[in-house]
Design a protein around this motif. Structure first.
Motif, PDB file in Angstrom:
ATOM      1  N   UNK A 110      -4.080   2.156  11.645  1.00  0.00           N
ATOM      2  CA  UNK A 110      -4.281   3.611  11.592  1.00  0.00           C
ATOM      3  C   UNK A 110      -5.499   3.956  10.754  1.00  0.00           C
ATOM      4  N   UNK A 111      -5.681   3.178   9.684  1.00  0.00           N
ATOM      5  CA  UNK A 111      -6.844   3.399   8.831  1.00  0.00           C
ATOM      6  C   UNK A 111      -8.120   3.184   9.650  1.00  0.00           C
ATOM      7  N   UNK A 114       2.606   0.208  15.104  1.00  0.00           N
ATOM      8  CA  UNK A 114       2.298   1.471  14.445  1.00  0.00           C
ATOM      9  C   UNK A 114       1.321   2.333  15.247  1.00  0.00           C
ATOM     10  N   UNK A 115       0.421   1.704  15.979  1.00  0.00           N
ATOM     11  CA  UNK A 115      -0.514   2.555  16.721  1.00  0.00           C
ATOM     12  C   UNK A 115      -0.002   2.868  18.117  1.00  0.00           C
ATOM     13  N   UNK A 154      -0.572  -4.836   0.379  1.00  0.00           N
ATOM     14  CA  UNK A 154       0.887  -4.722   0.347  1.00  0.00           C
ATOM     15  C   UNK A 154       1.399  -4.294   1.728  1.00  0.00           C
ATOM     16  N   UNK A 155       2.722  -4.189   1.830  1.00  0.00           N
ATOM     17  CA  UNK A 155       3.331  -3.907   3.126  1.00  0.00           C
ATOM     18  C   UNK A 155       2.773  -2.613   3.728  1.00  0.00           C
ATOM     19  N   UNK A 156       2.665  -1.588   2.887  1.00  0.00           N
ATOM     20  CA  UNK A 156       2.170  -0.304   3.396  1.00  0.00           C
ATOM     21  C   UNK A 156       0.784  -0.462   4.009  1.00  0.00           C
ATOM     22  N   UNK A 157      -0.101  -1.133   3.261  1.00  0.00           N
ATOM     23  CA  UNK A 157      -1.468  -1.246   3.753  1.00  0.00           C
ATOM     24  C   UNK A 157      -1.586  -2.188   4.944  1.00  0.00           C
ATOM     25  N   UNK A 185      -0.973   9.230   8.659  1.00  0.00           N
ATOM     26  CA  UNK A 185      -0.924   7.790   8.481  1.00  0.00           C
ATOM     27  C   UNK A 185       0.316   7.406   7.671  1.00  0.00           C
ATOM     28  N   UNK A 186       0.529   8.126   6.579  1.00  0.00           N
ATOM     29  CA  UNK A 186       1.673   7.809   5.730  1.00  0.00           C
ATOM     30  C   UNK A 186       2.981   8.028   6.472  1.00  0.00           C
TER      31      UNK A 186
END
Lengths: 299, 357
Positions: free
Chosen positions: B99-100, B148-149, B90-93, B109-110
């Motif tokens: 980051x994961x 994101x990173x 999904x979008x979040x993942x 991360x969240x």
């Protein structure tokens, strides 16, 4: 006006018949012989004897329900054969699955020396039927049997040997199928994952494999059924009941010396069918996805 | 992050994907690789990303050679034309995947994922799978994942070409604004010269694997170094005609059959050094007038604000942007006036500019 609506109503009815009902009727007619065959097996399994589809008792009257045909379940050898068949089937699922997904990925993604030749050979290999190779494979298995340790599990007259041969014979199809699934996944997705920070193996495991799950599932089902029901290889490369598989056991059951009890054979056939049916029920959606146009969302 | 490409080449056998590319990208700069398909711009980008290994040459990030550094260790983010979202996440993942992989603590991360998603205006779509998003939303997820990173370098591979025209326009300005705000050095690959002109601090024009020019949009537009650049940058494209430039009395004339225009002496002098030259002039620098070169209207194409009129001048077709109020029709006899202060001249053999070295 009234007649007009009746006319249209009739027309719509005819259209519905042609569009929805007729295909079913045609399908049922075509598969009727198969349905009757299975119906006979099911009825025969629980009857003393049958005339056509009608179960009869010893005196020729309708009826004669019995569980006598299932008495083979008391024979420990049947369970041994079941275990052997199961081992071969699972061995094929794992063996063909692992090698095909790894090799298919390499063939789809990497450009290495001999790639074209290998692809060509994989196609050519599918042209050779197992029957043609029986004698050669026999030689190989006898040779393996002479090797210490390995020979005990994978040589001639072992369950491992049969599984080994069947995995090898199934690999060309498996590799080709998996390569096709990998080909459908865009390179960009892999590149994205590499840039996101994944290692090559992680890309394969976390991004690519989940996308071709339907393909893997279909391959697994296919191999399970192949391993479970193959007769030729198991019958050729095993001697004696200890290593025989269910289909071989079934053949011995209706053997040359004793008069075959067809109702018992039917029961054994039914018994052999049960795991396949269970497998199908749980996996038919995955199977449909492979026949109905490959992996959705894999592009 | 400063990026420096030094004599960078990618070769497959005898085929060059990119050849001897030299570039110097400043920290925080927005650079667009512009060129027709197959010109090597994506190849060069993938070398910067570390997906392709350069056949020759060096890539420097902040002065360090990164040729052998794996993509994951280059501190870059990339947005693809196909978005390349992971369909099973999904979008979040999708956004949090980098980051994961960095093994960031769950809370951090969240928090960072949510912040980026909110910034991209998709914070409310976290549980959706990519298949349930529109093209524009998918593009935002892809952008979020790249950001994101907090990379030192952002790479874009024709990110807008799968969007419809209107959405492309708004995403274009949004990417530009975002880049300015975050100040991340960016390389953006496109074949759309309007995108390049509007977004870039500097444009690297590529053709046949080679760098043709690396300059600001204004410079490319006003002082094209090659005929290719003159023809490729600007819409509608520049008109070309082979002429001979010579000095007569005190002025320079560019002449060919049916055409004789006076050009400014600074340009004329340089152009007259060559026997023959190719004159280039943009459609907006040509006007329909009472006096000038005679021609006949060949085609009229309404563009809305203007009409793109093709005028046949003794066998050559010249595009003119004309006022629709003129009411021109096919076959009309017209006079055409050239604004020669903007005229360009190229060498017919080398196609290099005679004006700008």
């Amino acid at each position: 006006m009234t007649t007009g609506t009746i006319e249209t109503g009739r027309k719509a009815g005819l259209q519905r018949f042609l569009g929805q009902t007729l295909p079913y009727i045609l399908l049922i007619i075509t598969i009727l012989p198969i349905i009757i065959g299975y119906a006979w097996i099911l009825i025969a399994t629980f009857s003393v004897r049958t005339e056509g589809l009608v179960p009869k008792d010893a005196n020729g009257n309708i009826g004669g329900f019995t569980l006598q045909n299932w008495s083979f379940l008391n024979d420990p050898m049947i369970w041994r054969a079941t275990l052997n068949s199961f081992t071969i089937a699972i061995g094929m699922v794992i063996g063909v699955g692992v090698v095909s997904t790894l090799m298919g990925y390499a063939l789809s993604r990497m450009n290495f020396a001999g790639r074209k030749g290998l692809l060509g050979m994989i196609i050519v290999l599918q042209a050779f039927r197992a029957e043609m190779l029986l004698i050669a494979i026999f030689q190989v298995l006898v040779f393996i049997a002479g090797i210490p340790l390995i020979g005990k599990s994978f040589g001639f007259n072992t369950v491992g040997g049969v599984a080994f041969v069947m995995i090898a014979l199934q690999l060309p199809l498996g590799v080709w199928l998996m390569k096709g699934f990998f080909d459908n996944i865009s390179w960009d997705m892999e590149r994205a994952a590499l840039i996101d920070g994944a290692s090559r193996f992680r890309v394969w495991w976390e991004i690519i494999i989940p996308l071709i799950k339907p393909g893997i599932a279909a391959l697994a089902i296919f191999n399970f059924i192949q391993g479970w029901s193959n007769y030729l290889i198991a019958a050729t490369f095993t001697i004696g009941t200890k290593v025989s598989t269910l289909p071989v056991f079934l053949n011995q059951f209706s053997g040359d010396t004793s008069l075959a009890s067809w109702n018992s054979v039917a029961a054994l056939g039914m018994f052999q069918l049960i795991p396949v049916m269970i497998f199908f029920i749980f996996t038919q959606e995955a199977l449909l996805s492979i026949y109905g146009g490959g992996a959705k969302g894999g592009v | 992050m400063k990026v420096e490409l030094e004599n960078l080449s990618k070769r497959w056998g005898n085929v060059y994907g990119a050849r001897g590319v030299d570039l110097d990208i400043k920290d925080g700069e927005f650079v667009v690789f512009l060129g027709p398909s197959g010109c090597g711009k994506t190849t060069t980008l993938l070398m910067v990303a570390g997906i392709y290994k350069p056949s020759e040459g060096l890539i420097h990030f902040d002065g360090q050679v990164v040729n052998t550094v794996a993509p994951k260790d280059r501190n870059i983010g990339m947005v693809f034309q196909s978005y390349a979202l992971y369909p099973h996440m999904d979008v979040f993942h999708n956004i949090s995947y980098p980051l994961k992989l960095q093994k960031a603590p769950k809370a951090e991360m969240e928090e960072r994922t949510q912040r980026v998603a909110d910034m991209m205006g998709i914070g409310h779509l976290m549980e959706r799978k990519p298949a349930m998003l529109s093209g524009g939303q998918q593009q935002r997820v892809a952008l979020g994942r790249a950001l994101v990173k907090e990379p030192g370098l952002l790479l874009f591979d024709e990110p807008l070409s799968n969007l419809d025209a209107r959405l492309r326009l708004s995403m274009r300005s949004e990417i530009k604004r975002l880049q300015l705000e975050l100040g991340i050095t960016s390389i953006y690959v496109t074949h759309d010269q309007v995108e390049a002109m509007t977004m870039a601090d500097r444009i690297a024009v590529m053709k046949d694997g080679q760098l043709q020019a690396f300059a600001t949009p204004e410079e490319l537009y006003d002082r094209p170094r090659t005929m290719f650049i003159g023809g490729f940058v600007g819409n509608p494209p520049m008109n070309f005609a082979e002429v001979a430039v010579s000095r007569r009395n005190d002025s320079f004339h560019a002449r060919r059959e049916g055409l004789d225009v006076v050009v400014p002496s600074d340009r004329g002098e340089k152009a007259s050094a060559s026997d023959k030259g190719i004159m280039g002039i943009r459609p907006e620098d040509v006007t329909i007038a009472d006096e000038g070169v005679s021609g006949e209207v060949f085609v009229v194409e309404p563009l809305g604000r203007d009409h793109l009129v093709t005028v046949d001048i003794a066998g050559i077709y010249v595009h003119v942007l004309a006022d629709p109020a003129l009411g021109l029709h096919i076959g009309d006899k017209v006079k055409v006036n050239f604004n020669t202060s903007k005229v360009q001249f190229f060498n017919p053999e080398t196609e290099q500019s005679l004006l700008w070295a």
